[in-house]
Design an enzyme around this catalytic site. Structure first.
Site, PDB file in Angstrom:
ATOM      1  N   HIS A 468     -20.866 -56.089 -61.060  1.00 59.82           N
ATOM      2  CA  HIS A 468     -20.808 -57.450 -60.526  1.00 59.82           C
ATOM      3  C   HIS A 468     -21.958 -57.743 -59.560  1.00 59.82           C
ATOM      4  O   HIS A 468     -21.715 -58.216 -58.446  1.00 59.82           O
ATOM      5  CB  HIS A 468     -19.474 -57.663 -59.794  1.00 59.82           C
ATOM      6  CG  HIS A 468     -18.267 -57.444 -60.642  1.00 59.82           C
ATOM      7  ND1 HIS A 468     -17.054 -57.020 -60.143  1.00 59.82           N
ATOM      8  CD2 HIS A 468     -18.078 -57.596 -61.975  1.00 59.82           C
ATOM      9  CE1 HIS A 468     -16.182 -56.921 -61.127  1.00 59.82           C
ATOM     10  NE2 HIS A 468     -16.775 -57.252 -62.243  1.00 59.82           N
TER      11      HIS A 468
HETATM   12  C1  LIG Z   1     -20.229 -53.923 -68.533  1.00 59.61           C
HETATM   13  C2  LIG Z   1     -19.806 -55.132 -67.759  1.00 59.61           C
HETATM   14  C3  LIG Z   1     -18.451 -55.347 -67.516  1.00 59.61           C
HETATM   15  C4  LIG Z   1     -18.030 -56.453 -66.793  1.00 59.61           C
HETATM   16  N1  LIG Z   1     -16.702 -56.738 -66.716  1.00 59.61           N
HETATM   17  C5  LIG Z   1     -16.301 -57.931 -66.215  1.00 59.61           C
HETATM   18  C6  LIG Z   1     -14.949 -58.353 -66.333  1.00 59.61           C
HETATM   19  O1  LIG Z   1     -14.102 -57.678 -66.903  1.00 59.61           O
HETATM   20  N2  LIG Z   1     -14.626 -59.556 -65.795  1.00 59.61           N
HETATM   21  C7  LIG Z   1     -15.532 -60.350 -65.162  1.00 59.61           C
HETATM   22  O2  LIG Z   1     -15.157 -61.399 -64.661  1.00 59.61           O
HETATM   23  N3  LIG Z   1     -16.811 -59.965 -65.040  1.00 59.61           N
HETATM   24  C8  LIG Z   1     -17.229 -58.803 -65.597  1.00 59.61           C
HETATM   25  N4  LIG Z   1     -18.550 -58.468 -65.572  1.00 59.61           N
HETATM   26  C9  LIG Z   1     -19.479 -59.333 -64.824  1.00 59.61           C
HETATM   27  C10 LIG Z   1     -19.771 -60.671 -65.505  1.00 59.61           C
HETATM   28  O3  LIG Z   1     -19.783 -60.533 -66.909  1.00 59.61           O
HETATM   29  C11 LIG Z   1     -21.091 -61.213 -64.962  1.00 59.61           C
HETATM   30  O4  LIG Z   1     -20.989 -61.390 -63.569  1.00 59.61           O
HETATM   31  C12 LIG Z   1     -21.491 -62.551 -65.565  1.00 59.61           C
HETATM   32  O5  LIG Z   1     -21.473 -62.488 -66.967  1.00 59.61           O
HETATM   33  C13 LIG Z   1     -22.874 -62.941 -65.050  1.00 59.61           C
HETATM   34  O6  LIG Z   1     -23.268 -64.145 -65.639  1.00 59.61           O
HETATM   35  P1  LIG Z   1     -24.760 -64.668 -65.484  1.00 59.61           P
HETATM   36  O7  LIG Z   1     -24.815 -65.975 -66.177  1.00 59.61           O
HETATM   37  O8  LIG Z   1     -25.164 -64.595 -64.071  1.00 59.61           O
HETATM   38  O9  LIG Z   1     -25.677 -63.581 -66.239  1.00 59.61           O
HETATM   39  P2  LIG Z   1     -25.592 -62.989 -67.702  1.00 59.61           P
HETATM   40  O10 LIG Z   1     -24.318 -63.352 -68.359  1.00 59.61           O
HETATM   41  O11 LIG Z   1     -25.923 -61.559 -67.596  1.00 59.61           O
HETATM   42  O12 LIG Z   1     -26.727 -63.765 -68.500  1.00 59.61           O
HETATM   43  C14 LIG Z   1     -28.096 -63.613 -68.330  1.00 59.61           C
HETATM   44  C15 LIG Z   1     -28.757 -63.848 -69.688  1.00 59.61           C
HETATM   45  O13 LIG Z   1     -30.144 -64.049 -69.508  1.00 59.61           O
HETATM   46  C16 LIG Z   1     -30.857 -63.320 -70.488  1.00 59.61           C
HETATM   47  N5  LIG Z   1     -32.191 -63.052 -69.942  1.00 59.61           N
HETATM   48  C17 LIG Z   1     -32.485 -62.297 -68.875  1.00 59.61           C
HETATM   49  N6  LIG Z   1     -33.815 -62.307 -68.640  1.00 59.61           N
HETATM   50  C18 LIG Z   1     -34.363 -63.106 -69.583  1.00 59.61           C
HETATM   51  C19 LIG Z   1     -35.692 -63.519 -69.857  1.00 59.61           C
HETATM   52  N7  LIG Z   1     -36.719 -63.118 -69.099  1.00 59.61           N
HETATM   53  N8  LIG Z   1     -35.912 -64.331 -70.926  1.00 59.61           N
HETATM   54  C20 LIG Z   1     -34.872 -64.758 -71.692  1.00 59.61           C
HETATM   55  N9  LIG Z   1     -33.581 -64.387 -71.471  1.00 59.61           N
HETATM   56  C21 LIG Z   1     -33.339 -63.588 -70.423  1.00 59.61           C
HETATM   57  C22 LIG Z   1     -30.009 -62.086 -70.678  1.00 59.61           C
HETATM   58  O14 LIG Z   1     -30.320 -61.396 -71.863  1.00 59.61           O
HETATM   59  C23 LIG Z   1     -28.607 -62.658 -70.621  1.00 59.61           C
HETATM   60  O15 LIG Z   1     -28.185 -63.098 -71.885  1.00 59.61           O
HETATM   61  C24 LIG Z   1     -19.002 -57.362 -66.265  1.00 59.61           C
HETATM   62  C25 LIG Z   1     -20.358 -57.157 -66.516  1.00 59.61           C
HETATM   63  C26 LIG Z   1     -20.767 -56.072 -67.274  1.00 59.61           C
HETATM   64  C27 LIG Z   1     -22.223 -55.893 -67.562  1.00 59.61           C
END
Ligand SMILES: Cc1cc2nc3c(=O)[nH]c(=O)nc-3n(C[C@H](O)[C@H](O)[C@H](O)COP(=O)(O)OP(=O)(O)OC[C@H]3O[C@@H](n4cnc5c(N)ncnc54)[C@H](O)[C@@H]3O)c2cc1C
Length: 531
Positions: A468
């Site tokens: 997280h």
């Molecule tokens: C293994 C794991 C288990 C988890 N379990 C839970 C759970 O059970 N419940 C829960 O609530 N949360 C959980 N989380 C946390 C939660 O999923 C994340 O906090 C949330 O998804 C973050 O969202 P975000 O939009 O910030 O980033 P992300 O969902 O990570 O999205 C970022 C996106 O940007 C893309 N990206 C990055 N850099 C670039 C670039 N330079 N060019 C183009 N694309 C790019 C990535 O590939 C990705 O698709 C977990 C996370 C992980 C990894």
């Protein structure tokens, strides 16, 4: 180099970015480009237990690792991040937790207008479709399907009784009026399928003529013209491309990659940029600072009865049986979220709300995250709002070089005392009379470790994060803030950040629901500003 122009360019199709792509393209008025570095999907990303197959799989995961530090006994602990449509929502544990009202009220207290719980509640309601709880607090017809775990049985019954025995009451809806209590998990699973934002937000939108989704498209830098962001440069199949944004670029690349992209583009702390040979375009000292995560030791207990844990039921022929059950009934081991039961509690008197949690995996985890041959359960413990902060900074001007991730875990005294107290509460529950017919020895840390120093040493040597990371482009008005309360990067026009990186502090629980809420709220801010 090919150049195309859109109204909005969104970088990253994760929990937040996919929501933005859907909402900004909904009216048909705006041309939207969504760039995702990863692949369109992965066969394991729709099957809940595929979580175990994707957590360290470079086909759908950035597979980062933290720098060796004292808090992790110099280990390089894994930092998985989704790299496909849906981002981390497509590889996560599917546990659905909003956090506490106090988390958001605290953000508002820090000066962020529009982020109190009353302000963000409509977005939490708008995003979800859940049948339980109270109508005034829960959403019924949102795009994201949320359901109660299908797991039940003597292990959970005993744990609920045990928690009640130490004064922690059963809570039928920890995402409702209050979080505190022992509760069965709410999940982003429906009919045995993972509900990622790719499935819930992008699939309904992908045929829109004004939305273009490009996968395998790594954004390498923002195009900065003076103090305005005019677009992005990205590579697609090894070919350099440029996308211009007539209105805005929205960076939703997640807590690791969003600060990395700002720094690669010359936005950040000047010394950091100069060390990597990056020209400073806009000095902003908070970029990449304020990293927070939940540091979580995994306690392990032997289970004495057969048929209670998946160690008996999901190995060998049992695994084949579970596969058949999943194929016909969409239930059982293959349809399970990471931890089906959780406990939110206070570690000391005088607190307004819980400050710690533990959750239970109904099997003993073996080497390489396998289902161990021995019978047992795994208990993940963590404080809910860690005070230890670290950083994420580029190591080189190259977009393909992973940044340096430094968590600085356990550096805050409050995290050490909170975690020790939380582990002792978990022990109390697991060793209680109500569980004694099921639970055998404490396998880890083991009862011989009792003193604070011994337990903390064990934590340093074994703990992982709960995946997280937040806070690395934090929202606020202080000198270390990166975005304002409308998520606009301070001092830059045409540029917002909208993802988990904008959280000023950790929310009390898992971070997918808050990240999706941030996507919802950000889209409404962007559309408001577009008039
Ligand atoms: C293994 C794991 C288990 C988890 N379990 C839970 C759970 O059970 N419940 C829960 O609530 N949360 C959980 N989380 C946390 C939660 O999923 C994340 O906090 C949330 O998804 C973050 O969202 P975000 O939009 O910030 O980033 P992300 O969902 O990570 O999205 C970022 C996106 O940007 C893309 N990206 C990055 N850099 C670039 C670039 N330079 N060019 C183009 N694309 C790019 C990535 O590939 C990705 O698709 C977990 C996370 C992980 C990894």
């Amino acid at each position: 180099m090919q150049t195309q122009t859109y109204d909005y360019v969104i970088v990253g199709a994760g929990s937040a970015g996919s929501v933005l792509a859907n909402r900004l393209s909904a009216s048909g008025k705006h041309r939207v480009l969504l760039l995702e570095a990863g692949r369109p999907s992965h066969p394991w990303s729709r099957i809940p237990i595929g979580y175990g197959r994707l957590i360290d799989n470079p086909a759908a995961n950035w597979c980062y690792a933290a720098e060796p530090e004292d808090g992790s006994a110099q280990r390089k602990i894994p930092v998985p991040r989704g790299k496909l449509l849906g981002g981390s929502s497509a590889i996560n544990g599917m546990v659905f937790v909003r956090g506490q009202a106090q988390d958001y009220d605290h953000w508002a207290q820090l000066g962020n207008r529009g982020w109190s719980y009353q302000d963000v509640l409509p977005f939490f309601k708008r995003m979800e479709s859940y049948s339980g709880g109270d109508d005034s607090l829960r959403g019924r017809d949102g795009l994201l399907k949320v359901t109660d775990t299908g797991e039940k049985g003597p292990l959970y019954d005993a744990m609920i009784k045990a928690a009640e025995g130490v004064g922690i009451k059963f809570n039928p809806d920890y995402n409702g009026a209050a979080q505190e209590g022992v509760a069965m998990t709410q999940t982003t699973i429906s009919n045995g399928r993972r509900m990622s934002t790719a499935h819930c937000y992008l699939e309904p939108a992908r045929k829109r003529a004004n939305l273009e989704i490009r996968t395998g498209a790594l954004t390498e830098a923002l195009v900065i013209e003076g103090k305005r962001c005019a677009g992005v440069r990205y590579s697609l199949g090894g070919v350099a491309q440029e996308a211009r944004a007539a209105r805005e670029v929205i960076v939703s690349a997640g807590s690791i990659n969003s600060p990395q992209l700002l720094e690669l583009s010359g936005i950040g702390r000047p010394e950091v940029l100069q060390n990597s040979g990056i020209a400073v375009r806009h000095a902003l000292p908070g970029v990449g600072e304020n990293l927070r995560d939940h540091y979580s030791p995994r306690m392990k207990y032997a289970v004495t009865q057969r048929g209670i844990t998946y160690n008996d039921r999901a190995r060998g022929l049992g695994l084949a049986g579970q596969a058949v059950r999943y194929a016909f009934a969409r239930s059982g081991f293959f349809a399970m979220a990471a931890t089906p039961i959780r406990v939110y509690f206070r570690t000391r008197e005088g607190l307004e709300s819980p400050d710690a949690t533990f959750s239970c995996l109904p099997f003993l985890v073996g080497p390489n995250r396998s289902v161990a041959p021995e019978r047992g359960v795994t208990i993940n413990v963590n404080v809910l709002r860690s005070d230890s902060t670290g950083s994420i900074h580029v190591k080189a001007a190259d977009p393909r070089t992973p940044p340096a991730i430094r968590f600085n875990f356990l550096s805050a005294e409050s995290d050490r005392t909170g975690l020790l107290a939380a582990m002792r509460t978990a022990r109390q529950v697991m060793n209680s009379q109500a569980m004694s017919h099921l639970i055998g020895d404490e396998i880890a840390p083991g009862t011989r470790l009792q003193k604070d120093d011994e337990l903390l040493d064990w934590v340093r040597n074994t703990a992982e994060t709960t995946y997280h990371p937040v806070g690395t482009c934090k929202m606020g008005a202080d000198p270390m803030a990166v975005v304002d309360d409308r998520l606009r990067v301070h001092g830059m026009a045409g540029l917002r950040v909208a993802d988990a990186s904008i959280m000023p502090t950790l929310t009390s629980g898992n971070t997918n629901a808050p990240s999706i809420m941030i996507g919802e709220k950000a889209s409404s801010l962007v559309l408001e500003d577009a008039g």
